[in-house]
Design an enzyme around this catalytic site. Structure first.
Site, PDB file in Angstrom:
ATOM      1  N   GLU A 158      29.855  31.769 107.562  1.00  0.00           N
ATOM      2  CA  GLU A 158      28.226  32.358 106.604  1.00  0.00           C
ATOM      3  C   GLU A 158      28.591  33.517 105.604  1.00  0.00           C
ATOM      4  O   GLU A 158      29.287  34.033 106.672  1.00  0.00           O
ATOM      5  CB  GLU A 158      27.299  32.403 107.290  1.00  0.00           C
ATOM      6  CG  GLU A 158      26.944  31.126 107.730  1.00  0.00           C
ATOM      7  CD  GLU A 158      26.933  29.456 106.565  1.00  0.00           C
ATOM      8  OE1 GLU A 158      27.113  29.900 105.270  1.00  0.00           O
ATOM      9  OE2 GLU A 158      26.479  28.625 106.499  1.00  0.00           O
ATOM     10  N   HIS A 159      28.516  33.726 104.223  1.00  0.00           N
ATOM     11  CA  HIS A 159      28.811  35.174 103.710  1.00  0.00           C
ATOM     12  C   HIS A 159      30.337  35.767 104.199  1.00  0.00           C
ATOM     13  O   HIS A 159      30.741  36.760 104.337  1.00  0.00           O
ATOM     14  CB  HIS A 159      27.508  36.335 104.643  1.00  0.00           C
ATOM     15  CG  HIS A 159      26.255  35.821 103.624  1.00  0.00           C
ATOM     16  ND1 HIS A 159      25.685  36.632 103.544  1.00  0.00           N
ATOM     17  CD2 HIS A 159      25.506  35.035 104.563  1.00  0.00           C
ATOM     18  CE1 HIS A 159      24.586  36.096 102.794  1.00  0.00           C
ATOM     19  NE2 HIS A 159      24.167  35.319 103.478  1.00  0.00           N
ATOM     20  N   ALA A 219      17.147  24.270 100.860  1.00  0.00           N
ATOM     21  CA  ALA A 219      17.113  24.220 102.286  1.00  0.00           C
ATOM     22  C   ALA A 219      18.667  24.670 103.159  1.00  0.00           C
ATOM     23  O   ALA A 219      18.981  24.361 104.081  1.00  0.00           O
ATOM     24  CB  ALA A 219      16.651  23.447 102.891  1.00  0.00           C
ATOM     25  N   GLY A 220      19.195  25.208 101.968  1.00  0.00           N
ATOM     26  CA  GLY A 220      20.261  25.300 102.409  1.00  0.00           C
ATOM     27  C   GLY A 220      21.314  25.270 102.727  1.00  0.00           C
ATOM     28  O   GLY A 220      22.360  25.160 103.908  1.00  0.00           O
ATOM     29  N   SER A 266      22.919  23.252 101.165  1.00  0.00           N
ATOM     30  CA  SER A 266      24.055  23.373  99.411  1.00  0.00           C
ATOM     31  C   SER A 266      23.390  21.710  98.288  1.00  0.00           C
ATOM     32  O   SER A 266      24.339  21.883  97.746  1.00  0.00           O
ATOM     33  CB  SER A 266      25.153  22.543  99.504  1.00  0.00           C
ATOM     34  OG  SER A 266      25.777  22.788  99.294  1.00  0.00           O
ATOM     35  N   SER A 267      21.782  22.279  98.156  1.00  0.00           N
ATOM     36  CA  SER A 267      21.164  21.166  97.571  1.00  0.00           C
ATOM     37  C   SER A 267      22.041  21.670  95.878  1.00  0.00           C
ATOM     38  O   SER A 267      22.374  20.140  95.038  1.00  0.00           O
ATOM     39  CB  SER A 267      19.958  21.561  96.844  1.00  0.00           C
ATOM     40  OG  SER A 267      18.995  22.423  96.836  1.00  0.00           O
ATOM     41  N   GLU A 299      28.675  28.097  88.362  1.00  0.00           N
ATOM     42  CA  GLU A 299      27.083  28.090  89.439  1.00  0.00           C
ATOM     43  C   GLU A 299      27.646  30.439  89.690  1.00  0.00           C
ATOM     44  O   GLU A 299      26.615  30.948  88.778  1.00  0.00           O
ATOM     45  CB  GLU A 299      27.814  28.243  90.936  1.00  0.00           C
ATOM     46  CG  GLU A 299      25.734  28.973  91.463  1.00  0.00           C
ATOM     47  CD  GLU A 299      26.229  28.241  92.947  1.00  0.00           C
ATOM     48  OE1 GLU A 299      26.558  26.694  93.003  1.00  0.00           O
ATOM     49  OE2 GLU A 299      25.883  29.173  94.072  1.00  0.00           O
ATOM     50  N   ASP A 336      30.441  25.522  99.448  1.00  0.00           N
ATOM     51  CA  ASP A 336      29.299  24.118  98.811  1.00  0.00           C
ATOM     52  C   ASP A 336      30.302  23.247  98.122  1.00  0.00           C
ATOM     53  O   ASP A 336      30.038  22.101  98.035  1.00  0.00           O
ATOM     54  CB  ASP A 336      28.369  24.819  98.841  1.00  0.00           C
ATOM     55  CG  ASP A 336      27.555  26.054  99.458  1.00  0.00           C
ATOM     56  OD1 ASP A 336      27.932  26.722 100.498  1.00  0.00           O
ATOM     57  OD2 ASP A 336      26.988  26.802  98.832  1.00  0.00           O
TER      58      ASP A 336
HETATM   59  C1  GLA Z   1      25.440  29.931  99.694  1.00  0.00           C
HETATM   60  C2  GLA Z   1      26.309  30.273  98.667  1.00  0.00           C
HETATM   61  C3  GLA Z   1      28.189  30.251  99.329  1.00  0.00           C
HETATM   62  C4  GLA Z   1      28.211  30.846 100.890  1.00  0.00           C
HETATM   63  C5  GLA Z   1      27.409  30.850 101.691  1.00  0.00           C
HETATM   64  C6  GLA Z   1      26.565  31.701 102.911  1.00  0.00           C
HETATM   65  O1  GLA Z   1      25.568  28.709  99.880  1.00  0.00           O
HETATM   66  O2  GLA Z   1      26.111  29.432  97.625  1.00  0.00           O
HETATM   67  O3  GLA Z   1      29.128  30.160  98.512  1.00  0.00           O
HETATM   68  O4  GLA Z   1      28.474  32.079 100.527  1.00  0.00           O
HETATM   69  O5  GLA Z   1      25.345  31.298 100.534  1.00  0.00           O
HETATM   70  O6  GLA Z   1      27.835  31.218 103.730  1.00  0.00           O
END
Ligand code: GLA
Length: 440
Positions: free
Chosen positions: A48-49, A148-149, A151-152, A200, A212
């Protein structure tokens, strides 16, 4: 034993959802849909990140996602409606430039018009370019919780991209109807993922690093995607051997990542400032190919030496250091799992145990160094680990969203009961590595 009041959010049967969306399309637009296209959300085991730093991410597509029923229009208009109760304001009409009579256009529609715009910019050799006068009626239904994290947003972009590919491009003409799912090679899917990412970043103005969109368009059934964000190459690893006795599930905390945009951007800028202080193009370059803990420590020591003279643009040096520590540690964890799953066999239980440990250290890093966690996510992690889970971590951008959990199948009851007790808003999603975006 307490009664388990865990609420599960079902993905539904794709054929049934698809035919109900097609029926609703006919009611809303007074014409038949030309088809229904689906793009999944994702869970991320680690990474992540760090996609925007060239790191490795380990996503898998989930069964839940976005369905888009659509039909082409000759007049260049996009007429869009979502069935998501919290977002539905009826049909929103956007002209060929993406402008709407209702200004500003509802945020969600910008993801769709942004994809149209980005696909119009694709260079022709891929035959995925949309003509400038392209328009469509589109009805959206998502089985993912929004914000909700999971990736909607990307799944909305990717479902629109598939629908537009089918209705408006050479590739769509070459592979009619269901043939498109197979006709879209991995190379073409990568081109679409880049277009969705561009939509995006440039049309919506949200920071995304491509994790995502790649997961949604390029995942595979039963497989974990190991995505090298230096060049977006992927290795798909069969993890069905893990899923005989163990399972993944997502705990949607019910806390949407509100206000996440600006915080997400600030975290990213701090880590980019750290990269500049280290003199590297992207942070992945600060580590060797197979990074170890000592390499992370050396890079942090280099930062400490450089920071006095570096221009961090008013950013707090200690905050930049923590972002750096998270990014480098997260990269190391991803490489560790990649090597574990693509190298020598270690036995299922040992492999699962190691993955679980990496997940939980990833969460600590999200909490302490990336500083993107929040109290309920931390409580969920503690509760599920206490109830027999082997690993748990916050996934996605943070500041709200979901925790991914790895547990023995036979501990599902205890694990979900322990989390459900924390808040009435908590819901669970079964995470089964699933196929990429497709025609339904
Ligand atoms: C969001 C971003 C992704 C990624 C994540 C964190 O979902 O769209 O590209 O950076 O946060 O990992």
């Amino acid at each position: 034993m307490r009664e388990n009041s865990a609420r599960w959010l079902k993905a539904g049967d794709p054929d049934a959802v698809s035919s109900s969306v097609a029926t609703r399309f006919a009611q809303v637009f007074d014409r038949e849909a030309a088809g229904v296209w689906f793009a999944p959300g994702r869970a991320n085991l680690n990474g992540e990140h760090i996609d925007f730093h060239g790191g490795r991410c380990l996503p898998m597509a989930v069964r839940h996602g976005t369905y888009a029923a659509a039909a082409p229009r000759e007049d260049g208009l996009l007429r869009l409606r979502t069935l998501e109760p919290n977002l539905d304001t009826g049909v929103v009409e956007l002209d060929a430039d993406g402008a709407s009579a209702e200004e500003p256009a509802p945020e969600w529609t910008r993801y769709v018009s942004g994809v149209r715009w980005a696909m119009q910019q694709i260079s022709d050799p891929s035959q995925l370019q949309l003509p400038s006068g392209f328009g469509a009626d589109v009805l959206i239904r998502s089985t993912l919780p929004i914000g909700a994290g999971l990736s909607s947003s990307a799944s909305l972009e990717c479902a629109a991209a598939l629908a537009f590919t089918a209705l408006g491009t050479e590739v769509g003409r070459e592979y009619p109807d269901g043939d498109l799912t197979v006709g879209l090679s991995d190379e073409l899917r990568a081109v679409l993922a880049q277009a969705c990412m561009r939509a995006e970043v440039e049309a919506v103005g949200a920071g995304t690093g491509g994790l995502d969109q790649t997961a949604s368009l390029r995942a595979a059934e039963g497989k974990l995607v190991s995505l090298d964000c230096r060049d977006f190459s992927v290795v798909r690893t069969d993890i069905s051997f893990l899923l005989r006795d163990y399972r993944f599930l997502a705990v949607d905390t019910g806390q949407p990542h509100a206000l996440a945009e600006s915080e997400f951007g600030a975290r990213r800028e701090e880590s980019e400032a750290a990269a500049a202080a280290l003199g590297v193009q992207q942070l992945r370059d600060a580590l060797p190919e197979k990074p170890r803990k000592a390499d992370v420590e050396r890079a942090l020591a280099r930062f400490d030496e450089a920071v006095g003279a570096a221009d961090l643009g008013q950013k707090d040096p200690q905050a930049c250091r923590r972002r750096l520590k998270h990014a480098l540690g997260e990269m190391m964890r991803s490489e560790k799992i990649h090597a574990l799953l693509n190298g020598d066999a270690h036995g299922v239980d040992h492999t699962v145990e190691m993955i679980g440990e990496v997940m939980t250290s990833g969460h600590l890093s999200m909490r302490e160094d990336a500083e993107v966690s929040f109290p309920l996510a931390d409580q969920v992690v503690d509760a599920v680990l206490g109830a027999g889970a082997l690993g748990a971590r916050l996934i996605g951008g943070g500041f709200g969203g979901s925790v991914l959990v790895l547990c023995p199948k036979d501990a599902t009851e205890q694990v979900t009961a322990a989390a459900a007790r924390l808040s009435g808003g908590i819901r669970f999603l079964s995470v089964q590595p699933s196929a990429a975006a497709r025609v339904v």
